[in-house]
Write a protein that holds these residues in place. Sequence first.
Motif, PDB file in Angstrom:
ATOM      1  N   UNK A   1       0.872  -1.175   0.000  1.00 20.64           N
ATOM      2  CA  UNK A   1       0.000   0.000   0.000  1.00 20.64           C
ATOM      3  C   UNK A   1       0.906   1.221   0.000  1.00 20.64           C
ATOM      4  N   UNK A   2       0.734   2.089  -1.003  1.00 21.14           N
ATOM      5  CA  UNK A   2       1.626   3.233  -1.150  1.00 21.14           C
ATOM      6  C   UNK A   2       0.829   4.523  -1.300  1.00 21.14           C
ATOM      7  N   UNK A   3       1.487   5.631  -0.968  1.00 17.06           N
ATOM      8  CA  UNK A   3       0.961   6.962  -1.241  1.00 17.06           C
ATOM      9  C   UNK A   3       1.656   7.462  -2.505  1.00 17.06           C
ATOM     10  N   UNK A   4       0.905   7.548  -3.586  1.00 13.04           N
ATOM     11  CA  UNK A   4       1.484   7.898  -4.881  1.00 13.04           C
ATOM     12  C   UNK A   4       1.194   9.355  -5.218  1.00 13.04           C
ATOM     13  N   UNK A   5       2.223  10.186  -5.409  1.00 17.19           N
ATOM     14  CA  UNK A   5       2.023  11.597  -5.759  1.00 17.19           C
ATOM     15  C   UNK A   5       1.319  11.738  -7.106  1.00 17.19           C
ATOM     16  N   UNK A   6       0.504  12.773  -7.226  1.00 15.99           N
ATOM     17  CA  UNK A   6      -0.212  13.045  -8.463  1.00 15.99           C
ATOM     18  C   UNK A   6       0.262  14.363  -9.071  1.00 15.99           C
ATOM     19  N   UNK A   7      -0.022  14.539 -10.337  1.00 13.36           N
ATOM     20  CA  UNK A   7       0.305  15.798 -11.004  1.00 13.36           C
ATOM     21  C   UNK A   7       1.790  16.049 -11.087  1.00 13.36           C
ATOM     22  N   UNK A   8       2.151  17.347 -10.941  1.00 11.73           N
ATOM     23  CA  UNK A   8       3.559  17.744 -11.057  1.00 11.73           C
ATOM     24  C   UNK A   8       4.422  17.094  -9.984  1.00 11.73           C
ATOM     25  N   UNK A   9       3.826  16.797  -8.814  1.00 14.31           N
ATOM     26  CA  UNK A   9       4.597  16.199  -7.720  1.00 14.31           C
ATOM     27  C   UNK A   9       5.090  14.797  -8.071  1.00 14.31           C
ATOM     28  N   UNK A  10       4.396  14.133  -9.013  1.00 15.48           N
ATOM     29  CA  UNK A  10       4.780  12.768  -9.375  1.00 15.48           C
ATOM     30  C   UNK A  10       6.171  12.708  -9.992  1.00 15.48           C
ATOM     31  N   UNK A  11       6.589  13.811 -10.643  1.00 16.26           N
ATOM     32  CA  UNK A  11       7.907  13.834 -11.281  1.00 16.26           C
ATOM     33  C   UNK A  11       9.018  14.105 -10.280  1.00 16.26           C
ATOM     34  N   UNK A  12       8.651  14.556  -9.078  1.00 12.39           N
ATOM     35  CA  UNK A  12       9.662  14.944  -8.094  1.00 12.39           C
ATOM     36  C   UNK A  12       9.682  14.066  -6.847  1.00 12.39           C
ATOM     37  N   UNK A  13       8.587  13.354  -6.597  1.00 13.05           N
ATOM     38  CA  UNK A  13       8.498  12.525  -5.393  1.00 13.05           C
ATOM     39  C   UNK A  13       8.182  11.089  -5.774  1.00 13.05           C
ATOM     40  N   UNK A  14       8.913  10.114  -5.229  1.00 16.83           N
ATOM     41  CA  UNK A  14       8.596   8.703  -5.488  1.00 16.83           C
ATOM     42  C   UNK A  14       7.415   8.265  -4.620  1.00 16.83           C
ATOM     43  N   UNK A  15       6.729   7.208  -4.993  1.00 13.64           N
ATOM     44  CA  UNK A  15       5.667   6.659  -4.134  1.00 13.64           C
ATOM     45  C   UNK A  15       6.237   6.287  -2.765  1.00 13.64           C
ATOM     46  N   UNK A  16       5.466   6.581  -1.727  1.00 12.98           N
ATOM     47  CA  UNK A  16       5.906   6.302  -0.362  1.00 12.98           C
ATOM     48  C   UNK A  16       5.147   5.098   0.198  1.00 12.98           C
ATOM     49  N   UNK A  17       5.873   4.022   0.584  1.00 15.30           N
ATOM     50  CA  UNK A  17       5.179   2.836   1.118  1.00 15.30           C
ATOM     51  C   UNK A  17       4.548   3.115   2.479  1.00 15.30           C
ATOM     52  N   UNK A  18       3.302   2.711   2.630  1.00 11.73           N
ATOM     53  CA  UNK A  18       2.595   2.828   3.908  1.00 11.73           C
ATOM     54  C   UNK A  18       2.483   1.481   4.599  1.00 11.73           C
ATOM     55  N   UNK A  19       2.344   0.426   3.815  1.00  8.87           N
ATOM     56  CA  UNK A  19       2.282  -0.936   4.351  1.00  8.87           C
ATOM     57  C   UNK A  19       2.959  -1.855   3.355  1.00  8.87           C
ATOM     58  N   UNK A  20       4.065  -2.456   3.783  1.00  7.99           N
ATOM     59  CA  UNK A  20       4.830  -3.336   2.905  1.00  7.99           C
ATOM     60  C   UNK A  20       5.365  -4.495   3.724  1.00  7.99           C
ATOM     61  N   UNK A  21       4.851  -5.699   3.458  1.00 10.46           N
ATOM     62  CA  UNK A  21       5.236  -6.885   4.211  1.00 10.46           C
ATOM     63  C   UNK A  21       5.617  -7.992   3.236  1.00 10.46           C
ATOM     64  N   UNK A  22       6.756  -8.655   3.438  1.00  9.01           N
ATOM     65  CA  UNK A  22       7.169  -9.719   2.505  1.00  9.01           C
ATOM     66  C   UNK A  22       6.227 -10.910   2.500  1.00  9.01           C
ATOM     67  N   UNK A  23       5.516 -11.131   3.623  1.00  2.00           N
ATOM     68  CA  UNK A  23       4.646 -12.302   3.705  1.00  2.00           C
ATOM     69  C   UNK A  23       3.209 -11.993   3.264  1.00  2.00           C
ATOM     70  N   UNK A  24       2.981 -10.750   2.826  1.00  2.00           N
ATOM     71  CA  UNK A  24       1.630 -10.328   2.471  1.00  2.00           C
ATOM     72  C   UNK A  24       1.678  -9.496   1.199  1.00  2.00           C
ATOM     73  N   UNK A  25       0.850  -9.845   0.224  1.00  2.00           N
ATOM     74  CA  UNK A  25       0.789  -9.091  -1.027  1.00  2.00           C
ATOM     75  C   UNK A  25      -0.608  -8.494  -1.188  1.00  2.00           C
ATOM     76  N   UNK A  26      -0.705  -7.178  -1.086  1.00  2.00           N
ATOM     77  CA  UNK A  26      -1.989  -6.487  -1.232  1.00  2.00           C
ATOM     78  C   UNK A  26      -2.296  -6.341  -2.718  1.00  2.00           C
ATOM     79  N   UNK A  27      -3.423  -6.892  -3.130  1.00  2.00           N
ATOM     80  CA  UNK A  27      -3.786  -6.897  -4.542  1.00  2.00           C
ATOM     81  C   UNK A  27      -4.668  -5.710  -4.925  1.00  2.00           C
ATOM     82  N   UNK A  28      -5.539  -5.299  -4.031  1.00  3.13           N
ATOM     83  CA  UNK A  28      -6.493  -4.239  -4.362  1.00  3.13           C
ATOM     84  C   UNK A  28      -6.882  -3.481  -3.102  1.00  3.13           C
ATOM     85  N   UNK A  29      -7.097  -2.184  -3.269  1.00  2.00           N
ATOM     86  CA  UNK A  29      -7.509  -1.325  -2.161  1.00  2.00           C
ATOM     87  C   UNK A  29      -8.595  -0.397  -2.685  1.00  2.00           C
TER      88      UNK A  29
END
Length: 218
Positions: free
Chosen positions: A172-200
């Motif tokens: 689960x990530x926070x993905x920048x939109x618009x002009x910010x997308x070119x300057x900021x990478x997506x920021x992970x909010x929930x990332x677990x090796x044993x769990x794969x989130x398919x849809x939110x």
Amino acid sequence: MTRRLLAAGAATILAVAALATQLLIPSVAEDRLRDKLATVGAVSSVDVSATPAVKMLFGSVDRAAVEMYDASLDGAADLDPEMIAKLDGVQEVDARIDRLSAGPIDVDEVRLVKDGDNLEASGDMDLSAIKGLIPGVKVSVKGGSILLDLSSSGLPLPFPVQLEIVAEDGAVVARPLGAAAAMLPPQPLLERPELSVQDLRAQLDDGRLTVAADARLT
């Protein structure tokens, strides 16, 4: 005749033992699970089942159903990898929590359903609690995605920032939109090796934000 009687007696004993095992082992497993859950909240009911019941002695359960009045976690970092991994030993799970305190946010009507390796989770929360984390943030939902507008948040940002909360590459990530997308990478909010989130997906109604997620155990 004696052999037949002995065989019949042995069969009867085995049948009674099997029935007793089927009745007693689930009770023991339920008590252990209830004790563990009681460390994080108030348990309403616990029910586990397996056929044959002896499978429970080896950590295998066909179905587990849990209901709790409330539970408390300090945040996503408290998700124990071993706890998630142990879900592998349970074919079906249906867990319901009336209120889950996750850090500064209370999530109501939480439900977790597991079928094989597939997980479904849902819950809803008061929108004001989210806004309280970042004063001035604007929260909206578009196309099922949560949008955060930080432009009026008072944060020291060099340019307007809008974030979309989505499932991406199993996290689960926070993905920048618009002009910010070119300057900021997506920021992970929930990332677990044993769990794969398919849809939110999310829905906003009368000041309540309902969030649902589909995931898989990996």
